[in-house]
Design a protein around this motif. Structure first.
Motif, PDB file in Angstrom:
ATOM      1  N   ASN A 183       0.835  -1.190   0.000  1.00 33.76           N
ATOM      2  CA  ASN A 183       0.000   0.000   0.000  1.00 33.76           C
ATOM      3  C   ASN A 183       0.873   1.244   0.000  1.00 33.76           C
ATOM      4  O   ASN A 183       1.598   1.506   0.954  1.00 33.76           O
ATOM      5  N   ALA A 184       0.794   2.015  -1.081  1.00 32.86           N
ATOM      6  CA  ALA A 184       1.575   3.242  -1.196  1.00 32.86           C
ATOM      7  C   ALA A 184       0.716   4.464  -0.894  1.00 32.86           C
ATOM      8  O   ALA A 184       1.031   5.570  -1.318  1.00 32.86           O
ATOM      9  N   HIS A 185      -0.389   4.256  -0.174  1.00 33.75           N
ATOM     10  CA  HIS A 185      -1.277   5.342   0.193  1.00 33.75           C
ATOM     11  C   HIS A 185      -1.011   5.781   1.628  1.00 33.75           C
ATOM     12  O   HIS A 185      -0.703   4.965   2.490  1.00 33.75           O
ATOM     13  N   PHE A 186      -1.135   7.061   1.884  1.00 32.04           N
ATOM     14  CA  PHE A 186      -0.948   7.595   3.226  1.00 32.04           C
ATOM     15  C   PHE A 186      -2.276   8.030   3.838  1.00 32.04           C
ATOM     16  O   PHE A 186      -2.543   7.792   5.000  1.00 32.04           O
ATOM     17  N   GLY A 187      -3.113   8.706   3.051  1.00 29.09           N
ATOM     18  CA  GLY A 187      -4.362   9.226   3.591  1.00 29.09           C
ATOM     19  C   GLY A 187      -5.381   9.498   2.509  1.00 29.09           C
ATOM     20  O   GLY A 187      -5.057   9.523   1.315  1.00 29.09           O
ATOM     21  N   VAL A 188      -6.630   9.723   2.934  1.00 29.83           N
ATOM     22  CA  VAL A 188      -7.726   9.982   2.011  1.00 29.83           C
ATOM     23  C   VAL A 188      -8.792  10.762   2.781  1.00 29.83           C
ATOM     24  O   VAL A 188      -8.943  10.585   3.988  1.00 29.83           O
ATOM     25  N   SER A 189      -9.504  11.664   2.090  1.00 25.80           N
ATOM     26  CA  SER A 189     -10.443  12.521   2.804  1.00 25.80           C
ATOM     27  C   SER A 189     -11.577  12.979   1.903  1.00 25.80           C
ATOM     28  O   SER A 189     -11.469  12.961   0.672  1.00 25.80           O
ATOM     29  N   TYR A 190     -12.669  13.412   2.551  1.00 25.85           N
ATOM     30  CA  TYR A 190     -13.807  13.969   1.825  1.00 25.85           C
ATOM     31  C   TYR A 190     -14.647  14.815   2.764  1.00 25.85           C
ATOM     32  O   TYR A 190     -14.836  14.482   3.929  1.00 25.85           O
ATOM     33  N   GLU A 217      -4.424  16.167   4.537  1.00 24.85           N
ATOM     34  CA  GLU A 217      -5.810  15.882   4.165  1.00 24.85           C
ATOM     35  C   GLU A 217      -6.745  16.998   4.632  1.00 24.85           C
ATOM     36  O   GLU A 217      -7.721  17.322   3.947  1.00 24.85           O
ATOM     37  N   LEU A 218      -6.458  17.598   5.779  1.00 27.05           N
ATOM     38  CA  LEU A 218      -7.224  18.761   6.214  1.00 27.05           C
ATOM     39  C   LEU A 218      -7.071  19.893   5.195  1.00 27.05           C
ATOM     40  O   LEU A 218      -8.032  20.615   4.905  1.00 27.05           O
ATOM     41  N   GLY A 219      -5.874  20.008   4.638  1.00 26.49           N
ATOM     42  CA  GLY A 219      -5.651  20.994   3.583  1.00 26.49           C
ATOM     43  C   GLY A 219      -6.552  20.758   2.386  1.00 26.49           C
ATOM     44  O   GLY A 219      -7.099  21.694   1.800  1.00 26.49           O
ATOM     45  N   HIS A 220      -6.723  19.487   2.007  1.00 24.49           N
ATOM     46  CA  HIS A 220      -7.636  19.177   0.903  1.00 24.49           C
ATOM     47  C   HIS A 220      -9.062  19.627   1.229  1.00 24.49           C
ATOM     48  O   HIS A 220      -9.763  20.168   0.361  1.00 24.49           O
ATOM     49  N   LEU A 221      -9.511  19.404   2.469  1.00 25.49           N
ATOM     50  CA  LEU A 221     -10.863  19.800   2.842  1.00 25.49           C
ATOM     51  C   LEU A 221     -11.049  21.309   2.717  1.00 25.49           C
ATOM     52  O   LEU A 221     -12.075  21.787   2.223  1.00 25.49           O
ATOM     53  N   VAL A 222     -10.060  22.057   3.170  1.00 26.96           N
ATOM     54  CA  VAL A 222     -10.146  23.520   3.156  1.00 26.96           C
ATOM     55  C   VAL A 222      -9.947  24.089   1.747  1.00 26.96           C
ATOM     56  O   VAL A 222     -10.693  24.964   1.308  1.00 26.96           O
ATOM     57  N   LEU A 223      -8.962  23.571   1.036  1.00 29.84           N
ATOM     58  CA  LEU A 223      -8.555  24.169  -0.235  1.00 29.84           C
ATOM     59  C   LEU A 223      -9.300  23.632  -1.446  1.00 29.84           C
ATOM     60  O   LEU A 223      -9.426  24.337  -2.453  1.00 29.84           O
ATOM     61  N   HIS A 224      -9.779  22.386  -1.366  1.00 29.10           N
ATOM     62  CA  HIS A 224     -10.237  21.723  -2.600  1.00 29.10           C
ATOM     63  C   HIS A 224     -11.668  21.206  -2.574  1.00 29.10           C
ATOM     64  O   HIS A 224     -12.109  20.616  -3.555  1.00 29.10           O
ATOM     65  N   THR A 225     -12.395  21.430  -1.476  1.00 24.67           N
ATOM     66  CA  THR A 225     -13.798  21.019  -1.462  1.00 24.67           C
ATOM     67  C   THR A 225     -14.578  21.705  -2.579  1.00 24.67           C
ATOM     68  O   THR A 225     -15.415  21.094  -3.241  1.00 24.67           O
ATOM     69  N   ALA A 235       0.573  19.752  -4.114  1.00 20.10           N
ATOM     70  CA  ALA A 235       1.543  20.747  -3.661  1.00 20.10           C
ATOM     71  C   ALA A 235       0.874  21.759  -2.734  1.00 20.10           C
ATOM     72  O   ALA A 235       1.453  22.173  -1.720  1.00 20.10           O
ATOM     73  N   GLU A 236      -0.348  22.160  -3.056  1.00 17.27           N
ATOM     74  CA  GLU A 236      -1.067  23.093  -2.195  1.00 17.27           C
ATOM     75  C   GLU A 236      -1.342  22.474  -0.829  1.00 17.27           C
ATOM     76  O   GLU A 236      -1.190  23.135   0.203  1.00 17.27           O
ATOM     77  N   ALA A 237      -1.753  21.207  -0.812  1.00 17.78           N
ATOM     78  CA  ALA A 237      -2.046  20.539   0.466  1.00 17.78           C
ATOM     79  C   ALA A 237      -0.782  20.366   1.300  1.00 17.78           C
ATOM     80  O   ALA A 237      -0.823  20.474   2.533  1.00 17.78           O
TER      81      ALA A 237
END
Length: 394
Positions: A183-190, A217-225, A235-237
């Protein structure tokens, strides 16, 4: 949970195989149900028979209700992964199935018990500059009731108090294969936005990597929702994660071209960030130039620290989903909870693990990372109150 669409047992059977990493032939061998029947059901060529679904449920230790539940849709283009480029598509497919089921369960637990949803800031700006990401990281600290310029002793607990569920995830192997799942995954979010459930799933590793994954992943929630198709999302996250864990003013104050690797190791114990992440943070805030950054990475390689850094950052432990589960289903919640939530008990144990016993020795309260051991001090705090979100727009 209601839906205008009826659940499809065939689609749910396919999801179960993805969840457990099983082929049709393997399910057939385990259950005694013909693989041709499994294929026909999954492709909607025939109506499924309850008795055969029950055989598969028993063989895979899955509640039969799993085949009839209608999960809440998690859009593929909104689901974010922190993973290596080498991650296999087949494993990513399994991770998606595991996360989708985890989201369904966490959404059920959170909404049924009216747990607050997160008041995170967000943006729908077409383009973000570096200072915009720094600003949003600062606003996230405010939303999560964090000091503006202090280390975050227990990021997991901060997220949970702020309404963001956190779930450790494990890819189970039901096939009997001796080969471990790579598994080369670290995290996932929605998160679909204000008023809805947010879930961050992570695959446990070292304490500092887990913390960075959660912040990423918190960055994804804030920046990319509301910006799901941005090209430079990873890169942004990463920038957001660094800014959240070590705010701009402190990074400018503590990092410089003169900072040695030994000093970076001490700062790792204070901030809960890897030495490599701290070096990148120093470069991002303009305190380290490219020449110095390359030199530090050469030194890391020479010392063997690229793969194994000194100073162990203690692993954090989620608590929210376990607490909600126990509150609803009692002291031994896994079997009744799995039946009610229509999820394999093994998956439920993964995403809502039983907390480790607390130490009996009373320790004085601390609000920073233990500088001697590098362990993150886990402390209790007040539940974050609902606040109005910050929106960054241009």
């Amino acid at each position: 949970m209601t839906s205008v669409l009826a659940a499809s047992p065939g689609e749910r059977l396919r999801t179960l195989r993805d969840l457990m990493g099983l082929t049709q032939a393997q399910v057939s061998a385990m259950s005694g149900v013909a693989s041709s029947w499994i294929s026909d059901v999954e492709n909607d060529h025939i109506e499924p028979q309850d008795d055969k679904l029950q055989l598969i449920a028993k063989a895979t230790e899955t509640p039969v209700g799993f085949f009839y539940v209608q999960p809440k849709t998690v859009p593929l283009d909104s689901l974010r992964f922190r993973k290596l480029a080498s991650a296999k598509r087949t494993v990513t497919k399994r991770v998606h199935a595991l996360y989708s089921e985890s989201y369904r369960v966490s959404d059920d637990l959170i909404t049924s018990q009216s747990y607050p949803t997160p008041p995170l800031p967000f943006t729908d700006s077409d383009k973000l500059e570096a200072n915009d990401i720094e600003f949003l990281a600062d606003q996230t600290r405010i939303a999560l009731r964090l000091a503006p310029d202090k280390p975050i002793p227990h990021l997991t607990r901060v997220l949970e108090r702020g309404g963001v569920a956190v779930a450790p995830m494990v890819l189970s192997d039901q096939s009997g294969s001796d080969e471990p799942t790579v598994n080369a995954h670290f995290g996932v979010s929605y998160w679909s936005g204000l008023g809805d459930t947010a879930l961050i799933g992570y695959f446990p590793a070292s304490g500092d990597r887990d913390r960075f994954t959660l912040a990423h992943e918190l960055g994804h929630l804030v920046l990319h929702t509301f910006r799901p198709r941005v090209k430079n999302a990873e890169a942004e996250a990463n920038h957001f994660a660094s800014a959240l864990l070590m705010p701009y003013s402190r990074a400018r104050e503590e990092l410089s071209a003169e900072t040695t690797l030994t000093e970076y190791a001490r700062k790792k114990a204070t901030w809960g960030m890897s030495i490599q992440a701290l070096i990148m943070r120093g470069a991002a805030v303009g305190r380290i130039d490219d020449t110095r950054k390359r030199s530090l990475y050469v030194q890391l390689s020479q010392r063997g620290w690229r793969k194994r850094e000194p100073v162990e950052v203690g692993q954090e432990e989620p608590l929210l989903l376990w607490t909600l589960l126990q509150r609803q289903f009692g002291e031994r919640p896994y079997l009744p909870g799995a039946e009610h939530l229509a999820i394999p008990p093994a998956v439920l144990r993964s995403i809502a693990p039983t907390p480790r016993p607390k130490k009996t020795d009373k320790e004085p309260p601390q609000s920073s990372i233990d500088r001697d051991s590098g362990n993150i001090v886990q402390f209790a705090g007040r539940q974050a109150r609902q606040q109005g979100p910050t929106r960054l727009a241009r």
